[in-house]
Design a protein around this motif. Structure first.
Motif, PDB file in Angstrom:
ATOM      1  N   VAL A 189      65.670  43.156  39.591  1.00 28.18           N
ATOM      2  CA  VAL A 189      66.687  43.176  38.539  1.00 28.18           C
ATOM      3  C   VAL A 189      66.604  44.489  37.757  1.00 28.18           C
ATOM      4  O   VAL A 189      67.618  45.134  37.478  1.00 28.18           O
ATOM      5  CB  VAL A 189      66.518  41.967  37.593  1.00 28.18           C
ATOM      6  CG1 VAL A 189      67.408  42.115  36.355  1.00 28.18           C
ATOM      7  CG2 VAL A 189      66.864  40.668  38.323  1.00 28.18           C
ATOM      8  N   ALA A 190      65.378  44.905  37.407  1.00 27.62           N
ATOM      9  CA  ALA A 190      65.195  46.163  36.675  1.00 27.62           C
ATOM     10  C   ALA A 190      65.674  47.352  37.506  1.00 27.62           C
ATOM     11  O   ALA A 190      66.304  48.280  36.984  1.00 27.62           O
ATOM     12  CB  ALA A 190      63.729  46.339  36.291  1.00 27.62           C
ATOM     13  N   SER A 191      65.391  47.311  38.799  1.00 31.96           N
ATOM     14  CA  SER A 191      65.823  48.407  39.668  1.00 31.96           C
ATOM     15  C   SER A 191      67.347  48.487  39.732  1.00 31.96           C
ATOM     16  O   SER A 191      67.911  49.587  39.818  1.00 31.96           O
ATOM     17  CB  SER A 191      65.247  48.240  41.077  1.00 31.96           C
ATOM     18  OG  SER A 191      65.909  47.220  41.806  1.00 31.96           O
ATOM     19  N   SER A 192      68.007  47.340  39.667  1.00 28.94           N
ATOM     20  CA  SER A 192      69.473  47.318  39.697  1.00 28.94           C
ATOM     21  C   SER A 192      70.040  48.085  38.508  1.00 28.94           C
ATOM     22  O   SER A 192      71.004  48.853  38.632  1.00 28.94           O
ATOM     23  CB  SER A 192      69.984  45.877  39.691  1.00 28.94           C
ATOM     24  OG  SER A 192      69.511  45.165  40.819  1.00 28.94           O
ATOM     25  N   HIS A 193      69.441  47.872  37.334  1.00 26.21           N
ATOM     26  CA  HIS A 193      69.929  48.546  36.130  1.00 26.21           C
ATOM     27  C   HIS A 193      69.675  50.051  36.213  1.00 26.21           C
ATOM     28  O   HIS A 193      70.534  50.849  35.819  1.00 26.21           O
ATOM     29  CB  HIS A 193      69.243  47.964  34.892  1.00 26.21           C
ATOM     30  CG  HIS A 193      69.819  48.456  33.606  1.00 26.21           C
ATOM     31  ND1 HIS A 193      71.074  48.072  33.160  1.00 26.21           N
ATOM     32  CD2 HIS A 193      69.331  49.320  32.667  1.00 26.21           C
ATOM     33  CE1 HIS A 193      71.329  48.657  32.003  1.00 26.21           C
ATOM     34  NE2 HIS A 193      70.292  49.432  31.688  1.00 26.21           N
ATOM     35  N   LEU A 194      68.538  50.462  36.741  1.00 29.49           N
ATOM     36  CA  LEU A 194      68.240  51.889  36.857  1.00 29.49           C
ATOM     37  C   LEU A 194      69.130  52.570  37.881  1.00 29.49           C
ATOM     38  O   LEU A 194      69.586  53.708  37.662  1.00 29.49           O
ATOM     39  CB  LEU A 194      66.761  52.095  37.205  1.00 29.49           C
ATOM     40  CG  LEU A 194      65.821  52.341  36.014  1.00 29.49           C
ATOM     41  CD1 LEU A 194      65.808  51.117  35.103  1.00 29.49           C
ATOM     42  CD2 LEU A 194      64.412  52.669  36.488  1.00 29.49           C
ATOM     43  N   VAL A 195      69.401  51.903  39.009  1.00 27.88           N
ATOM     44  CA  VAL A 195      70.302  52.471  40.014  1.00 27.88           C
ATOM     45  C   VAL A 195      71.712  52.596  39.429  1.00 27.88           C
ATOM     46  O   VAL A 195      72.401  53.603  39.651  1.00 27.88           O
ATOM     47  CB  VAL A 195      70.310  51.607  41.293  1.00 27.88           C
ATOM     48  CG1 VAL A 195      71.418  52.051  42.248  1.00 27.88           C
ATOM     49  CG2 VAL A 195      68.956  51.686  41.998  1.00 27.88           C
ATOM     50  N   TYR A 196      72.113  51.592  38.659  1.00 30.37           N
ATOM     51  CA  TYR A 196      73.422  51.660  37.989  1.00 30.37           C
ATOM     52  C   TYR A 196      73.488  52.856  37.040  1.00 30.37           C
ATOM     53  O   TYR A 196      74.501  53.578  36.987  1.00 30.37           O
ATOM     54  CB  TYR A 196      73.704  50.377  37.217  1.00 30.37           C
ATOM     55  CG  TYR A 196      74.714  50.568  36.110  1.00 30.37           C
ATOM     56  CD1 TYR A 196      76.071  50.749  36.407  1.00 30.37           C
ATOM     57  CD2 TYR A 196      74.300  50.617  34.777  1.00 30.37           C
ATOM     58  CE1 TYR A 196      77.002  50.960  35.388  1.00 30.37           C
ATOM     59  CE2 TYR A 196      75.221  50.825  33.766  1.00 30.37           C
ATOM     60  CZ  TYR A 196      76.564  50.999  34.067  1.00 30.37           C
ATOM     61  OH  TYR A 196      77.485  51.213  33.071  1.00 30.37           O
TER      62      TYR A 196
END
Length: 357
Positions: free
Chosen positions: A307-314
């Motif tokens: 989930v955290a990686s999703s926000h950083l990729v976004y």
């Protein structure tokens, strides 16, 4: 020690019961610290959608600090009072992989202190302890695996990813610390972070092949180990977060785009595995049942890291759909955490979780 005292049977039973808590304190308990810590971080990351989540992140942060020190007591006492049991778990082909959770818990707390508590000093303390502990556990656990002549295909499970996950987690907080250090300490931090990511990533690739081999050519995991199918999201999610943090905080990397693109590709694999993990979990619930076990904490941190990686990729590519996916998965993460915490608390209250393994 209790039996030498002239006390009533009820008091004797109570004393023995407390010793059982220590004797049967499995090494996977600190997965609860890992899970709570990553939920706290994600609550902060997604507070832009719902401002109250910022307050939730602070509450979870303080709760997690308390949880860590509460769990540290029986973990330490077990090595003092029941060293044979503690050492037996360290040599066990399944349980040994969960020992590094205490070191990963320190690393996650380090990230919590920096990002939520705005306290660089304690962030550095917990990161240092976690990094040293993680390097030691990665060597010890893998050494016992490499020299063992009793490991069978039945023992292979996604819990084996935990040592690589822990190594990959090192740069998450470590990269945030690098800019605050100078001289030899800065060089040492850079070395540890890149060592952790490189070692963890390639160990993960090797173990991924072994675990997938087991999935395809062997019978399904025992129901108690079913939640570990989610652990594959750990090295994926944590690997992405750590890589982005390292690139953003390494001035010597002048061309960052290739690393960002790799993170996006890696994120895509994580999305596929998220769906597969949901399908596998539904299969276990329908066909094989899914009784509570401490392994339920495997639902939490790996999903939280993704989930955290999703926000950083976004934040890099500004594709809104990625952040929406992350926010939806955040609520699944919150539900997993709440249910697992309630179930665990109930089992602690009844003492069932300390009946041995």
């Amino acid at each position: 020690m209790c039996k030498t005292l002239k006390i009533g049977d009820s008091m004797l039973d109570a004393c023995e019961s407390k010793l059982d808590v220590i004797k049967n304190f499995v090494p996977s308990w600190f997965a609860a610290v890992m899970g709570t810590g990553i939920l706290a971080i994600n609550s902060l990351l997604y507070s832009g959608y719902l401002p109250i989540l910022k307050d939730v992140s602070v509450i979870l942060f303080y709760f997690n600090v308390l949880l860590f020190f509460v769990l540290l007591v029986p973990w330490t006492l077990r090595w003092i009072i029941f060293p044979k049991n503690a050492l037996a778990d360290l040599k066990h082909p399944v349980l040994s992989a969960f020992y590094p959770t205490i070191a990963v818990g320190c690393l996650v707390l380090g990230a919590d202190f920096i990002s939520i508590g705005n306290n660089m000093f304690w962030g550095e303390v917990f990161w240092s302890l976690g990094a040293v502990g993680m390097v030691l556990f990665s060597l010890i656990v893998l050494f016992y695996m490499f020299k063992s002549d009793s490991i069978k295909l039945d023992h292979v499970n996604p819990g084996w990813y935990i040592p690589p996950v822990g190594l990959v987690v090192i740069p998450i907080a470590g990269s945030l610390i690098m800019p605050h250090l100078t001289g030899i300490w800065h060089e040492l931090a850079v070395l540890i972070n890149y060592f952790g990511w490189g070692t963890g990533f390639f160990l993960y690739l090797a173990l991924l092949a072994v675990v997938v081999y087991r999935f395809i050519l062997h019978h399904p995991l025992p129901s108690a180990m079913a939640p570990t199918v989610w652990i594959n999201l750990g090295p994926i999610g944590a690997g992405i977060v750590a890589l982005i943090n390292m690139v953003n905080n390494s001035p010597f990397i002048t061309v960052k785009e290739p690393f960002y693109i790799f993170s996006f590709v890696f994120w895509g694999f994580g999305l596929w595995w998220s769906v597969m993990a949901m399908i596998m979990t539904a299969y276990y619930i329908k066909k094989l049942k899914l009784p509570y076990a401490m392994s339920w904490w495997a639902f939490i941190f790996p999903l939280g890291a993704y989930v955290a990686s999703s926000h950083l990729v976004y934040n890099i590519f500004k594709f809104q759909m990625i952040d929406y996916i992350g926010f939806v998965l955040y609520w699944l993460l919150f539900a997993f955490w709440a249910i697992t915490l309630i179930k665990t608390s109930a089992k602690v209250y009844t003492g069932e979780v300390f009946k041995g393994h």
